[in-house]
Design an enzyme around this catalytic site. Structure first.
Site, PDB file in Angstrom:
ATOM      1  N   ASP A   1       0.844  -1.201   0.000  1.00 10.64           N
ATOM      2  CA  ASP A   1       0.000   0.000   0.000  1.00 10.64           C
ATOM      3  C   ASP A   1       0.877   1.249   0.000  1.00 10.64           C
ATOM      4  OD1 ASP A   1      -2.184  -1.668   0.186  1.00 10.64           O
ATOM      5  OD2 ASP A   1      -2.305  -1.498   2.374  1.00 10.64           O
TER       6      ASP A   1
HETATM    7  N1  URA Z   1      -1.227  -6.005   3.754  1.00  9.22           N
HETATM    8  C1  URA Z   1      -1.752  -4.759   3.756  1.00  9.22           C
HETATM    9  O1  URA Z   1      -2.804  -4.530   4.310  1.00  9.22           O
HETATM   10  N2  URA Z   1      -1.063  -3.790   3.135  1.00  9.22           N
HETATM   11  C2  URA Z   1       0.135  -3.979   2.534  1.00  9.22           C
HETATM   12  O2  URA Z   1       0.719  -3.034   2.007  1.00  9.22           O
HETATM   13  C3  URA Z   1       0.665  -5.280   2.549  1.00  9.22           C
HETATM   14  C4  URA Z   1      -0.025  -6.275   3.162  1.00  9.22           C
END
Ligand code: URA
Length: 237
Positions: free
Chosen positions: A102
């Site tokens: 993310d």
């Molecule tokens: N899980 C998430 O919620 N976000 C990420 O960036 C990676 C794994």
């Protein structure tokens, strides 16, 4: 592979510009100048440009310390992407991120030119562990650990069993083998907790280099590459 194609695949320049370099005698193969772009380069040949030996490995693999605030995408009109952190040569070579983090997640991102390796690393079938550290807004409990180990139920799917270890009251170490959209955040969400910070520390056998700072990248060593291929049930020979 043809010499002109090899040079352009290695990110030297366009195919026609590489042919020019070759014609001008700037390229040697196994110590002899080669002026023929169509020359078939043997796999183990030593290729040099302007007397400087080139790294002719076809597949390339990088680790990047993803900082917060950039997108895991090849390009984006309005936001900075992880590809903007790399010299253009890697884009030309076709290095692509393995899975996604993310925008606000930090830590280890692998980029590779090997699409099959990337696929294996993110497919749960190959059971490759991804380890995250999550700072949450409420103290973690024994019940949270048990729920993670049993497979958290989300609205649209049930997660595979995962491991949650309490490092501090509100800091958890999470090991998962799948990587659905916002998965770790959603798993904590299902336990009534909000993730405040998320950081990926390792991916399969690969651990984020502790010498690196956010935004840094480097090529994987041969040892790291071999171990990663092995973790994905593949060989790099
Ligand atoms: N899980 C998430 O919620 N976000 C990420 O960036 C990676 C794994």
């Amino acid at each position: 592979m043809r010499l002109d194609k090899l040079l352009s695949n290695l990110g030297v320049s366009s195919r026609s510009a590489c042919r020019d370099l070759i014609r001008k005698g700037r390229v040697s193969v196994n110590g002899s100048v080669c002026r023929d772009g169509a020359f078939h380069v043997p796999d183990d040949a030593e290729v040099a440009l302007d007397g400087k030996k080139m790294d002719t490995r076809v597949e390339r693999h990088l680790m990047l310390y993803k900082p917060a605030g950039c997108l895991t995408a090849a390009e984006d009109k309005s936001s900075k992407t992880v590809m903007d952190l790399l010299p253009n040569q890697y884009r030309t070579l076709g290095c692509m991120p393995v899975g996604r983090l993310d925008k606000d997640t930090t830590g280890l991102l692998i980029l590779t030119t090997d699409g099959d390796l990337a696929h294996r690393l993110i497919t749960p079938r190959y059971h490759v562990d991804k380890v995250y550290f999550a700072r949450v807004d409420e103290p973690l409990t024994k019940e949270d650990e048990t729920a993670f180990s049993q497979g958290i139920e989300l609205k649209d799917f049930t997660c595979m069993p995962a491991r949650l270890e309490r490092v501090e009251d509100t800091l958890g170490k999470v090991t998962v083998q799948e990587g659905k959209y916002h998965q770790v955040k959603r798993m904590f969400g299902a336990r009534g907790k909000r993730v405040l910070q998320l950081h990926r520390a390792s991916f399969g056998t690969l651990v984020l280099d502790e010498q690196m700072q956010p935004g840094d990248f480097r090529e994987l060593t041969e040892k790291e590459t071999t171990a990663l291929y092995r973790a994905a049930g593949k060989t790099n020979e």
